[in-house]
Design an enzyme around this catalytic site. Structure first.
Site, PDB file in Angstrom:
ATOM      1  N   ALA A 276     -61.960 -47.583 -57.221  1.00  0.00           N
ATOM      2  CA  ALA A 276     -62.567 -46.310 -56.820  1.00  0.00           C
ATOM      3  C   ALA A 276     -64.010 -46.186 -57.318  1.00  0.00           C
ATOM      4  CB  ALA A 276     -61.734 -45.157 -57.376  1.00  0.00           C
ATOM      5  N   GLY A 278     -64.659 -46.977 -54.137  1.00  0.00           N
ATOM      6  CA  GLY A 278     -64.459 -47.784 -52.940  1.00  0.00           C
ATOM      7  C   GLY A 278     -65.693 -48.464 -52.373  1.00  0.00           C
ATOM      8  N   LYS A 280     -67.138 -51.318 -53.250  1.00  0.00           N
ATOM      9  CA  LYS A 280     -66.923 -52.750 -53.026  1.00  0.00           C
ATOM     10  C   LYS A 280     -65.712 -52.980 -52.130  1.00  0.00           C
ATOM     11  CE  LYS A 280     -69.359 -53.623 -57.259  1.00  0.00           C
ATOM     12  NZ  LYS A 280     -69.294 -52.208 -57.720  1.00  0.00           N
ATOM     13  N   CYS A 401     -71.139 -53.324 -64.509  1.00  0.00           N
ATOM     14  CA  CYS A 401     -72.509 -52.798 -64.392  1.00  0.00           C
ATOM     15  C   CYS A 401     -73.110 -52.707 -65.799  1.00  0.00           C
ATOM     16  CB  CYS A 401     -72.574 -51.477 -63.641  1.00  0.00           C
ATOM     17  SG  CYS A 401     -71.586 -50.169 -64.347  1.00  0.00           S
TER      18      CYS A 401
END
Ligand SMILES: C[S@@+](CC[C@H](N)C(=O)[O-])C[C@H]1O[C@@H](n2cnc3c(N)ncnc32)[C@H](O)[C@@H]1O
Length: 466
Positions: A276, A278, A280, A401
């Site tokens: 979530a 979503g 990717k 990230c």
């Protein structure tokens, strides 16, 4: 000193500034996100220009906080944190306007801050407006002091120049050396533009850009990702032509480089373990031409709802959303999965988010070194958990990230050492040529400190041999 709750309705100062002050104080007091706080505090503001000013002030102060505090510290003759929190925030608000906002006359910036201080003073039992007035006037009058000497105090110099927390500057200098540390600071202090990924199942990138051009919405293709576009001027994305029909998804360019690393083919069975909202997942759907099956798991119900909404908007019909803990995927998937059920797995793991600090300037000041170790443990458990459901010969991509060692190489290296039946593969064959400079000696993707305007992402590609 705790931040005192203040009533702002009775302030005669411009309500945008009062609301920006309320947002900054609330942000300091709790863990709610900056956007959510701005949304909540400005809901009653009828004029969108006022809302835009609240946003500019709140984001601006937090983006430049370290630089602002250093300027104020020099004028006060003592650290800013010794003052009550409201006074600190008022001084930061006034300073931000004076140093960074050309369109606000200096006099208005000072007067409005002083008026706001007067109305806030009664909540503190003392009138601070005189001090604030004096400091802001000195800020205008006195010459800017030289930055800390980079040779003698390299971390302090970076911290003040780029408004990056001092502990992070120290860490980056120690780990990366002065030059790369500066690149990382520079990248994390840029203001990101609005970047989108074009849903190429629906529309060609050039065709979408041309349509926007004709409607007076200039945008340009991203330089690294072949699917991306960046708006030349900020505007609400939900009102852009093509939003409702799912022609694009708002996503940073670096994030767009990750799903292709899986080389997922139409008809395959894919597990997106931390899926979530979503971004990717929907990209994988595009790469698989909406054929096959994608199990999209997340632990948070609310975020899973966003994923469902995004799948609906982008026309992704092969996605099965599953609420569950990816550390124990077999239990979470019940009968839907067995060991070795998946051809491909994406583990876009929860992380410190150090690579996206520029998007969350509020979070920048709440992070600390201890978080890396905490995330590393969760990331190891997730990687171990999801690895059980990949078929022999299948591919797993681990991404974050954050490019910090504990959350990236330390996790992947630990996993490979403990699982000799797995091997690392270079991500290079799956990247566009412009991304090849970001491939590390270990064959991972690391966009930390890049000068292409991308977030800091890491990704490694692993194959299960047997
Ligand atoms: C980096 S975000 C994923 C972003 C997503 N892949 C995308 O591209 O839109 C990490 C997600 O992991 C989820 N998460 C955290 N711990 C989890 C767990 N144990 N099991 C499953 N999901 C988890 C969080 O709720 C969050 O949505």
């Amino acid at each position: 000193m705790p931040a005192e709750p203040i009533q702002l309705a009775d302030t005669p100062a411009s309500s945008s500034r009062a609301m920006a002050l309320a947002v900054l104080l609330a942000c300091q007091r709790n863990d709610r996100g900056l956007d959510e706080l701005i949304e909540q505090k400005t809901a009653a503001l009828p004029d969108p220009r006022d809302r835009a000013l609240v946003m500019e002030l709140a984001y601006g102060v937090l983006r430049r906080q370290e630089t602002i505090d250093w300027r104020l510290g020099a004028l006060l003759g003592k650290p800013l944190f010794r003052l009550p929190m409201i006074v600190q925030m008022l001084l930061r608000l006034g300073t931000y306007q004076l140093l960074y906002l050309d369109r606000i006359p200096a006099r208005a910036a000072v007067d409005e801050t002083v008026t706001l201080a007067k109305s806030s003073g009664k909540h503190l039992g003392r009138d601070w407006s005189g001090l604030i007035n004096g400091v802001l006037r000195n800020l205008i009058r006195l010459p800017e002091p030289p930055l800390p000497d980079a040779a003698a105090h390299p971390a302090e110099a970076l911290s003040v120049r780029y408004a990056v927390p001092l502990w992070l500057c120290r860490r980056w200098i120690e780990r990366l050396g002065a030059e790369q540390a500066e690149a990382a600071c520079r990248a994390s202090s840029t203001i990101p533009g609005v970047t989108l990924r074009v849903n190429r199942r629906r529309v060609d990138r050039e065709a979408l850009l041309e349509r926007w051009r004709q409607e007076g919405i200039p945008a340009h293709p991203t330089s690294v990702s072949p699917s991306g576009a960046t708006l030349d001027k900020g505007q609400p994305v939900t009102s852009l032509p093509g939003f409702l029909t799912g022609d694009f998804y708002v996503e940073d360019e670096a994030a767009q480089l990750i799903p292709p690393l899986l080389d997922a083919r139409p008809g395959q069975v894919v597990f997106d373990a931390c899926a979530a909202p979503g971004g990717k997942t929907t990209h994988l759907v595009e790469l698989m031409d909406n054929r096959g099956h994608i199990v999209a798991m997340d632990r948070q119900q609310e975020r899973l709802k966003l994923l469902q909404e995004n799948c609906r908007r982008l026309g992704a019909s092969v996605v099965q959303p599953v609420l569950g803990d990816a550390r124990t995927p077999i239990a979470a998937l019940k009968q839907a999965a067995s060991p070795g059920a998946f051809d491909r797995i994406l583990l876009d793991a929860p992380c410190s988010g150090v690579g996206v600090l520029r998007r969350h300037p509020d979070a920048k000041w709440k992070k600390h070194t201890g978080m890396f170790e905490r995330h590393r443990q969760l990331q190891r458990d997730l990687l171990t958990g999801v690895s059980a459901v990949l078929r022999p010969g299948g591919v797993l991509v681990y991404s974050t990230c954050s490019t910090e060692w504990e959350e990236t190489e330390a996790v992947v290296g630990w996993f490979c050492e403990a699982h000799p039946e797995w091997t690392r593969e270079s991500v290079a064959p799956w990247l566009p040529p412009a991304a090849l400079p970001f491939v590390t000696v270990r064959g991972a993707l690391s966009t930390m400190g890049n000068d292409c305007g991308m977030d800091g992402f890491y990704a490694a590609r692993l194959r299960k041999k047997t």
